[in-house]
Design an enzyme around this catalytic site. Sequence first.
Site, PDB file in Angstrom:
ATOM      1  N   CYS A  36       0.831  -1.010   0.007  1.00  0.00           N
ATOM      2  CA  CYS A  36      -0.098   0.475  -0.555  1.00  0.00           C
ATOM      3  C   CYS A  36       1.631   1.338  -0.082  1.00  0.00           C
ATOM      4  CB  CYS A  36      -0.712   0.589   1.041  1.00  0.00           C
ATOM      5  SG  CYS A  36      -1.893  -1.473   1.277  1.00  0.00           S
ATOM      6  N   LYS A  83      12.537 -15.029 -10.297  1.00  0.00           N
ATOM      7  CA  LYS A  83      12.580 -13.888 -11.545  1.00  0.00           C
ATOM      8  C   LYS A  83      11.225 -14.351 -12.414  1.00  0.00           C
ATOM      9  CE  LYS A  83      13.235 -11.198  -9.525  1.00  0.00           C
ATOM     10  NZ  LYS A  83      13.879 -10.979  -8.172  1.00  0.00           N
ATOM     11  N   GLU A 121      16.921 -18.105  -8.333  1.00  0.00           N
ATOM     12  CA  GLU A 121      17.234 -16.497  -8.361  1.00  0.00           C
ATOM     13  C   GLU A 121      15.835 -16.593  -9.668  1.00  0.00           C
ATOM     14  OE1 GLU A 121      16.216 -13.413  -6.399  1.00  0.00           O
ATOM     15  OE2 GLU A 121      16.488 -11.842  -8.405  1.00  0.00           O
ATOM     16  N   TRP A 161      -3.209  -2.913  -1.647  1.00  0.00           N
ATOM     17  CA  TRP A 161      -2.850  -4.000  -2.191  1.00  0.00           C
ATOM     18  C   TRP A 161      -3.134  -5.003  -0.908  1.00  0.00           C
ATOM     19  CZ3 TRP A 161      -0.158  -8.695   0.606  1.00  0.00           C
ATOM     20  CH2 TRP A 161      -0.127  -8.947   0.074  1.00  0.00           C
ATOM     21  N   HIS A 186      17.195 -36.650  -6.848  1.00  0.00           N
ATOM     22  CA  HIS A 186      16.435 -36.488  -6.714  1.00  0.00           C
ATOM     23  C   HIS A 186      14.527 -37.081  -6.658  1.00  0.00           C
ATOM     24  CE1 HIS A 186      19.757 -38.430  -4.618  1.00  0.00           C
ATOM     25  NE2 HIS A 186      20.320 -37.172  -5.192  1.00  0.00           N
ATOM     26  N   GLU A 215       7.895 -14.533 -10.793  1.00  0.00           N
ATOM     27  CA  GLU A 215       6.669 -13.530 -10.763  1.00  0.00           C
ATOM     28  C   GLU A 215       5.908 -12.571 -11.173  1.00  0.00           C
ATOM     29  OE1 GLU A 215       8.854 -11.285  -7.093  1.00  0.00           O
ATOM     30  OE2 GLU A 215      10.852 -11.315  -8.218  1.00  0.00           O
ATOM     31  N   ASN A 232      -2.068   1.571   5.987  1.00  0.00           N
ATOM     32  CA  ASN A 232      -0.951   0.915   5.749  1.00  0.00           C
ATOM     33  C   ASN A 232      -0.782  -0.256   7.110  1.00  0.00           C
ATOM     34  OD1 ASN A 232      -0.527   2.006   3.050  1.00  0.00           O
ATOM     35  ND2 ASN A 232       1.404   2.378   3.733  1.00  0.00           N
ATOM     36  N   GLY A 233      -0.334  -1.495   6.951  1.00  0.00           N
ATOM     37  CA  GLY A 233      -0.157  -2.018   7.779  1.00  0.00           C
ATOM     38  C   GLY A 233      -1.356  -2.799   8.160  1.00  0.00           C
ATOM     39  N   LYS A 252       6.108  -4.270  -4.084  1.00  0.00           N
ATOM     40  CA  LYS A 252       7.481  -4.326  -3.882  1.00  0.00           C
ATOM     41  C   LYS A 252       7.989  -4.431  -2.607  1.00  0.00           C
ATOM     42  CE  LYS A 252      11.587  -3.073  -5.377  1.00  0.00           C
ATOM     43  NZ  LYS A 252      11.886  -4.222  -6.068  1.00  0.00           N
ATOM     44  N   ARG A 257       3.812  -0.159  -4.976  1.00  0.00           N
ATOM     45  CA  ARG A 257       3.303  -0.842  -3.662  1.00  0.00           C
ATOM     46  C   ARG A 257       2.098  -1.855  -3.991  1.00  0.00           C
ATOM     47  NH1 ARG A 257       6.933   1.204   0.830  1.00  0.00           N
ATOM     48  NH2 ARG A 257       4.948   0.543   2.033  1.00  0.00           N
TER      49      ARG A 257
HETATM   50  C1  AGP Z   1      12.081 -10.461  -5.353  1.00  0.00           C
HETATM   51  O1  AGP Z   1      12.275  -9.555  -6.637  1.00  0.00           O
HETATM   52  C2  AGP Z   1      10.906  -9.921  -4.759  1.00  0.00           C
HETATM   53  N1  AGP Z   1       9.942  -8.859  -5.946  1.00  0.00           N
HETATM   54  C3  AGP Z   1      11.094 -10.578  -2.810  1.00  0.00           C
HETATM   55  O2  AGP Z   1      11.133 -11.925  -3.324  1.00  0.00           O
HETATM   56  C4  AGP Z   1      11.552  -9.341  -2.001  1.00  0.00           C
HETATM   57  O3  AGP Z   1      13.070  -9.915  -2.566  1.00  0.00           O
HETATM   58  C5  AGP Z   1      11.274 -10.306  -0.835  1.00  0.00           C
HETATM   59  O4  AGP Z   1      10.179  -9.535  -0.982  1.00  0.00           O
HETATM   60  C6  AGP Z   1      11.901  -9.107   0.090  1.00  0.00           C
HETATM   61  O5  AGP Z   1      12.107  -8.065  -0.256  1.00  0.00           O
HETATM   62  P1  AGP Z   1      12.714  -6.555   0.706  1.00  0.00           P
HETATM   63  O6  AGP Z   1      14.782  -7.808   0.053  1.00  0.00           O
HETATM   64  O7  AGP Z   1      12.458  -5.154   0.047  1.00  0.00           O
HETATM   65  O8  AGP Z   1      13.427  -7.001   2.195  1.00  0.00           O
END
Ligand code: AGP
Length: 608
Positions: free
Chosen positions: A2, A485, A481, A74, A504, A488, A100-101, A603, A27
Amino acid sequence: MCGIVGYIGENRASPMLISGIRRLEYRGYDSSGISIIENGKMLCEKSVGFISELEKKIHGKFNEGTIGIVHTRWATHGAPTIENAHPHTDCTGKISIVHNGIIENYNYLKMKLEKEGHIFSSETDSEVIAHLIESYFEGVLEDAVRAALKEIEGAYGLAIISLDDPGKLIAARRGSPLIVGIGEGEHYVASDVAAILEYTKEVVYLDDNEIAVLTKDNMRTTDINNVRITKRIDEVQWNLDKIEKGGYEHFMLKEIYEQPQSIRDAMLGRFEKESNLVHLGGLKDNEDDLRNIRRIIVVACGTSWHAGLIGEYMIESHLGIPVEVEYASEFRYRNPIIEAKTMVIAISQSGETADTLAAMHEARKKGALVLSICNVVGSSIARFADCGIFLHAGPEIGVASTKAFTSQIAVLSLLTLFLARIRGNEDLSNNDLAIKLKELPKQVRTILDNKDKIAEIAHLYKDSDNCLYLGRGYNYPVALEGALKLKEISYIHAEGYPAAEMKHGPIALIDKNMPVVVVATTDSVYSKILSNIEEVRARGGRVIAIASEGNSEISTLVDHVFYIPETIDALVPILSVIPLQLLAYHMAVMRGCDVDKPRNLAKSVTVE
Ligand code: AGP
């Protein structure tokens, strides 16, 4: 999650509020809403979907109001609907809040307020705040806010306005970031500095349990008991061009292309002139403790957790200090053992990830020294830590983390070199780690110059339903990673595995429809990964290899090869991840996905 923006001043509030909230859309973007006080009325509009929908709705309206609040949501409690979108108001419609929260005791408060006759119109936890303030309101908004906040359990970043005390904008924070921007005859509130950078660079970072009462000319900061707190005014170092797309189609692509510079910036001013000795300003007061550390635990989430795994390999092999890497969300609830001389490193791009912050609280409670590796200056994680290192990567707006990941690895390398220096391991300071680190920005540039090759591969596999990523040693976290990527932003199901683990279980999935991305650079486990490639080929899998320049052998074994420059094993991830970022980006764009705002994601994850 948010975004919040508030304005009080002499100018029309709505243009500022909309341009500010647009910058926070990354966000959260499932619904949005705005409240403005205009001509003695509290006017409110909300919409579902992107902020452009809200803009359409308010077109031609709100021409006079000079105080207002806006929110992009969000969803956590209640679906993304008009009713659940913020701002929320009390029964009279005179008090308007954006939040927010998460309010943890909202059910209890809602029942109590309903018994008192309050009528709720949403399913959100946030709405209780407006009604609770209403229940305490006797003419002075901040008094009612303070009384209400004493009853609330959970996390909040709040901006509040009231028609019955109309010259005030109240901001309150506990566990969710909030800043106040200072202008000439005007004040701003925002959950992220990006929202107000166009208007002011002078900001005050609110701390937990602080409340700011803003009029157009004044700011009064207190704690929840109305005890006055004097705050420092900071100057933001980022420029507006840092948070704009600068000609790129997406923020993600811009951020991938910024990596030569962001890696360079991570090193800037940290090497002693003409030597390989590293100095880190944020750690200088803790050198005694750091010299004696016997164990390190890294806590992080998502991409930052992957960077932590690379840090584990690097610190253990270069310094011989045992390192464990934990998901912050697990660490915080599992009663971890922390002995004397343990350091906990929290890695977070945003500095606001709730699980990581809570893990730091747990670590502090148990006596650990807490070090943060963070990108956002003034963020909750950076401020909570005993000491820390900033990435200096500039704002990362795309939801998929790219440049922050490579900067995190660069900073972990600097931390390794710094610890080597203060612990008397001068040899390490002169070794390849420092020398090769300095070569990286140029090497990254050469990879980016070759991007068309990745786009061609992406085109061939864009319609895949699944994808497997394999790597060993330092490239195992890179495989994780790469898979994260892809899933997501393209919604293709992808898994990352240590290559030898494939046999395995996951090997059962391999057939001609399964693209397998193998990170097979010429390192200490290269011959082992060749055997894994053979295993995939024997089952008809299609192999896309990321290999070291000059390795012609591999092209005879796989379907496609993308070459990257050679470096030492510890630094390979900074280079090998870049083609994987580009592969995910191109596949997602070719599938028509919104790469900067993938569905269901936000984000910074400021809720559990
Ligand atoms: C990565 O592409 C993400 N969208 C997500 O995994 C992110 O890295 C994670 O939420 C941690 O965020 P931060 O580094 O801001 O703590």
